[in-house]
Design an enzyme around this catalytic site. Structure first.
Site, PDB file in Angstrom:
ATOM      1  N   THR A   1      -8.142  36.874   1.277  1.00 50.39           N
ATOM      2  CA  THR A   1      -6.929  36.908   0.460  1.00 50.39           C
ATOM      3  C   THR A   1      -5.667  37.276   1.231  1.00 50.39           C
ATOM      4  O   THR A   1      -4.564  36.957   0.774  1.00 50.39           O
ATOM      5  CB  THR A   1      -7.082  37.906  -0.708  1.00 50.39           C
ATOM      6  OG1 THR A   1      -7.322  39.217  -0.184  1.00 50.39           O
ATOM      7  CG2 THR A   1      -8.228  37.499  -1.625  1.00 50.39           C
TER       8      THR A   1
ATOM      9  N   GLY B   1       9.008  19.897 -18.923  1.00 54.03           N
ATOM     10  CA  GLY B   1       8.051  19.193 -19.770  1.00 54.03           C
ATOM     11  C   GLY B   1       6.592  19.403 -19.449  1.00 54.03           C
ATOM     12  O   GLY B   1       5.723  18.862 -20.137  1.00 54.03           O
TER      13      GLY B   1
ATOM     14  N   ASP C   1      -3.778  25.952  -6.952  1.00 54.56           N
ATOM     15  CA  ASP C   1      -4.503  25.599  -5.741  1.00 54.56           C
ATOM     16  C   ASP C   1      -4.879  26.869  -4.977  1.00 54.56           C
ATOM     17  O   ASP C   1      -4.096  27.818  -4.893  1.00 54.56           O
ATOM     18  CB  ASP C   1      -3.610  24.704  -4.873  1.00 54.56           C
ATOM     19  CG  ASP C   1      -4.285  24.255  -3.610  1.00 54.56           C
ATOM     20  OD1 ASP C   1      -5.226  23.453  -3.698  1.00 54.56           O
ATOM     21  OD2 ASP C   1      -3.885  24.728  -2.522  1.00 54.56           O
TER      22      ASP C   1
ATOM     23  N   HIS D   1      -7.708  32.738  -2.938  1.00 52.59           N
ATOM     24  CA  HIS D   1      -7.110  33.306  -1.734  1.00 52.59           C
ATOM     25  C   HIS D   1      -5.941  34.231  -2.063  1.00 52.59           C
ATOM     26  O   HIS D   1      -5.252  34.699  -1.152  1.00 52.59           O
ATOM     27  CB  HIS D   1      -6.671  32.190  -0.788  1.00 52.59           C
ATOM     28  CG  HIS D   1      -7.826  31.410  -0.238  1.00 52.59           C
ATOM     29  ND1 HIS D   1      -8.586  31.862   0.816  1.00 52.59           N
ATOM     30  CD2 HIS D   1      -8.367  30.232  -0.623  1.00 52.59           C
ATOM     31  CE1 HIS D   1      -9.541  30.980   1.068  1.00 52.59           C
ATOM     32  NE2 HIS D   1      -9.438  29.989   0.202  1.00 52.59           N
TER      33      HIS D   1
ATOM     34  N   GLU E   1      -8.315  27.031  -8.823  1.00 47.24           N
ATOM     35  CA  GLU E   1      -9.321  26.480  -7.924  1.00 47.24           C
ATOM     36  C   GLU E   1     -10.060  27.654  -7.289  1.00 47.24           C
ATOM     37  O   GLU E   1      -9.553  28.307  -6.383  1.00 47.24           O
ATOM     38  CB  GLU E   1      -8.674  25.613  -6.847  1.00 47.24           C
ATOM     39  CG  GLU E   1      -9.698  25.012  -5.896  1.00 47.24           C
ATOM     40  CD  GLU E   1      -9.091  24.509  -4.596  1.00 47.24           C
ATOM     41  OE1 GLU E   1      -9.706  23.629  -3.970  1.00 47.24           O
ATOM     42  OE2 GLU E   1      -8.020  25.017  -4.191  1.00 47.24           O
TER      43      GLU E   1
END
Length: 659
Positions: free
Chosen positions: A178, A210, A217, A221, A249
């Protein structure tokens, strides 16, 4: 994330990491039963209950011009590639092999060379809204580009904005994973509140333009609040937006902490995708291997896929081998199911069968036509109209090449992974009648509870009465019919009504009817005694006067009462054990002792039961049924979610124990 072109000493480790075997849902959907637009039964009431088209590398204009096709194919949402400014590598070449530059941000202004301008993004979102399609943005907020000179001054002007680009070395170490750099990309200092504010302004701007939600992503991490001395409030802050749907993810491994991330967002079921691809490669759709989601996170917080852009486009080409037939079969499995939110990856034109980038299209173009294939579309529509119906997975006549998912008495999906056609003769709850295959050629017949017909080789069959697609559909979000759900204090429930439903009402314990709109909520249990039961009836009516009803059962249980579960033992084991366990960080707590757990007792009705002491804390517990050697779920898979008073079969929770 991506691994393409980063030829460093870390790449083999990272590629291997991608191959390991091993939400904030902010508010209800805005649409109500009275909403008037071009959405209909092809679109689910919410992103969570529908399917998502990952429009990988499609430009904003390409999406806008294909919105009707996307809608007609039954998707509820689209997922874009990253929309912010990125490094224009290789002189801005738009060949598909340059896709990875979209994951190298230089600033968080909206618009880039590859996908289009911010104005074009707004126009695309407006077109999506016209068709009832929601927009999910792929948000790259863990890192920037690896080219420091290309990073914008607005980023560099933030004091102490980066952790640097020292690469991760130990993928089992949470601090390393991380706080250090993924593939040399400059890692955001996510503990820095100024960084959080900068990135959140980007998310808010996308929502104002919108967008309806985000994919985060490389989410694993970024540290969690309880990650020791380096923990931060990044995720509680970042996910506190008006987004309808957000997921991260989280590629699963020993340091991924999936369940902890699920406190803030939905998460990816990457291991389940591997299980599906393995089943397809081996042409073995045995439900013992593909019924469990291979995650400690509940199904309603999972995003599932047959393949992702990483498994397809990275240099290891993990899923590039699959054919269109493989994807149809895999999609029939994952998108016919209840619980998770399936994501369909749109491959480049001509891609697959071992070829990643055949050169028939470039970044910005539409993907292959498979996203609107008849079988894919039929499964999407099935997924939408079956929302709220229980699932029953099986292999008819013990044939592991044939997958069957029966959703209550409303519909059936079949998939044949074999190279020969197969005659089907199996029990069903479908009403008597003839059913044309909505996914392709052929028809099936139901007589006296028997489903008969022939499914062609390497094909899918989708069966349900035509009137179901036009019927009103009302249900309780995240709850099943046919099961008695337990709670201890009070319970707030979300009501759902699809676009076919012009009038919707609910009753509690035969009380007065109360009208509701999609997304309304009510609460039961407050101040009531333990043991009180609640029968909730929903009734929906469409514009033709057709009505549909659903019945749900709940009970308020004393948390100090005995905890019992049951197993139907469909394998007829002579000895049945229940191994019940839970995780406390990296520590496993065995609630029934070491493997194989405690023996279950066979009752007069043939159901095997096990009762735990009343003071046992079963929060987030899992259960594996076994006979000492064989087990359900299969080996190397997490157990089923432990549900008090739950009755299980080999597909998981099937109902409640008789009182």
């Amino acid at each position: 994330m991506f691994a393409k072109r980063f030829k460093t000493s870390l790449l083999p480790l990272f590629a291997g990491f991608l191959l390991l075997f091993h939400l904030v849902l902010a508010g209800p959907a805005a649409a109500s039963a009275e909403t008037a637009n071009k959405s209909n039964e092809l679109t689910a009431p919410s992103i969570k209950s529908g399917t998502i088209l990952h429009a990988w590398n499609w430009s904003f204009n390409t999406l806008k011009h294909n919105m009707k096709d996307i809608h007609d194919a039954g998707y509820t949402a689209i997922q874009t590639s990253p929309i912010n400014q990125v490094k224009e590598g290789n002189q801005g070449d738009k060949s598909m092999s340059n896709w990875y530059w979209l994951y190298q941000p230089t600033s968080y202004q909206i618009g880039n060379r590859y996908l289009g301008t911010e104005q074009e993004f707004k126009e695309m979102c407006a077109a999506a809204e016209e068709y009832g399609i929601k927009v999910i943005v792929d948000a790259v907020i863990n890192h920037t580009t690896s080219d420091y000179a290309a990073i914008s001054n607005e980023v560099k002007s933030i004091p102490n904005w980066t952790h640097g680009n020292t690469q991760i070395k130990n993928w089992s170490d949470r601090w390393d994973v991380t706080q250090n750099s993924l593939l040399g990309l400059y890692d955001w200092n996510t503990q820095n509140t100024q960084v959080q504010s900068y990135l959140k302004r980007f998310l808010d701007r996308a929502l104002n333009d919108g967008a309806d939600g985000f994919r985060f992503d490389a989410a694993k991490h970024i540290e969690l609040p309880d990650d020791g001395s380096y923990g931060s409030q990044f995720w509680p802050n970042i996910t506190n937006t008006s987004a309808e749907f957000q997921y991260g993810e989280i590629l699963q491994d020993s340091a991924s902490r999936d369940a902890a991330y699920a406190n803030y967002m939905d998460v990816t079921a990457s291991n389940y995708g591997h299980s599906i691809r393995s089943a397809l490669k081996n042409r073995n759709l045995g439900v013992s291997n593909i019924s469990h989601y291979a995650s400690d996170v509940s199904a309603d917080k999972l995003v599932t896929w047959v393949e992702s852009h990483d498994t397809y486009a990275n240099d290891d080409e993990e899923s590039t081998w699959m054919s269109d037939d493989d994807i149809r079969l895999g999609w029939a499995v994952i998108a016919s199911r209840s619980g998770s939110t399936p994501l369909f990856f749109s491959r480049p034109e001509g891609g697959g069968n071992g070829v990643r980038f055949p050169g028939k299209s470039q970044i910005g173009d539409r993907g292959s036509a498979l996203f609107e294939d008849q079988a894919i579309t039929a499964v999407n529509r099935f997924h939408n109209v079956m929302a709220g119906q229980p699932e029953e997975l099986s292999n008819p006549n013990g044939n592991n090449q044939i997958f069957m998912n029966q959703r209550g008495s409303h519909g059936v999906v079949l998939a044949n992974a074999g190279s020969s056609s197969v005659s089907i003769n199996t029990a069903t709850k479908l009403p008597d009648g003839r059913y044309d295959n909505k996914a392709g050629a052929g028809s099936f017949q139901v007589n006296d509870g028997k489903l008969t017909g022939t499914i062609n080789a390497r094909s899918v069959a989708v069966l349900y009465p035509d009137d179901i697609a036009k019927a009103p559909h009302v249900f309780l979000e995240n709850y099943k019919t046919g099961v008695t759900h337990s709670f201890n204090d009070q319970l707030t429930i979300t009501l759902r009504a699809d676009a076919n439903t012009t009038k919707a009402v609910y009753q509690i314990n035969n009380g007065p009817e109360t009208a509701f709109k999609d997304g309304d909520q009510f609460t039961i249990g407050k101040g009531d005694p333990f043991g009180k039961t609640y029968t909730i009836m929903l009734k929906g009516t469409n514009s033709d006067g057709v009505t549909r009803t659903e019945k749900y059962s709940f009970v308020k249980r004393d948390p100090a009462s005995a905890k019992t579960i049951g197993y139907q033992n469909p394998n007829h084991w002579s000895q049945v054990n229940a191994y019940i366990y839970k995780h406390d960080g990296s520590r496993v707590i065995e609630l029934t002792g070491s493997w194989p757990g405690k023996p279950m007792t066979k009752n007069a009705d043939g159901i095997y039961t096990l009762t735990l002491p009343a003071d046992t804390d079963t929060t987030n517990a899992k259960v594996i049924f076994n006979n000492g050697s064989a087990q359900v779920p299969g080996q190397n898979q997490p157990g089923f979610d432990y549900v008090l008073n739950g009755l299980y079969n080999d597909s998981g929770l099937s109902g409640s124990l008789p009182h």
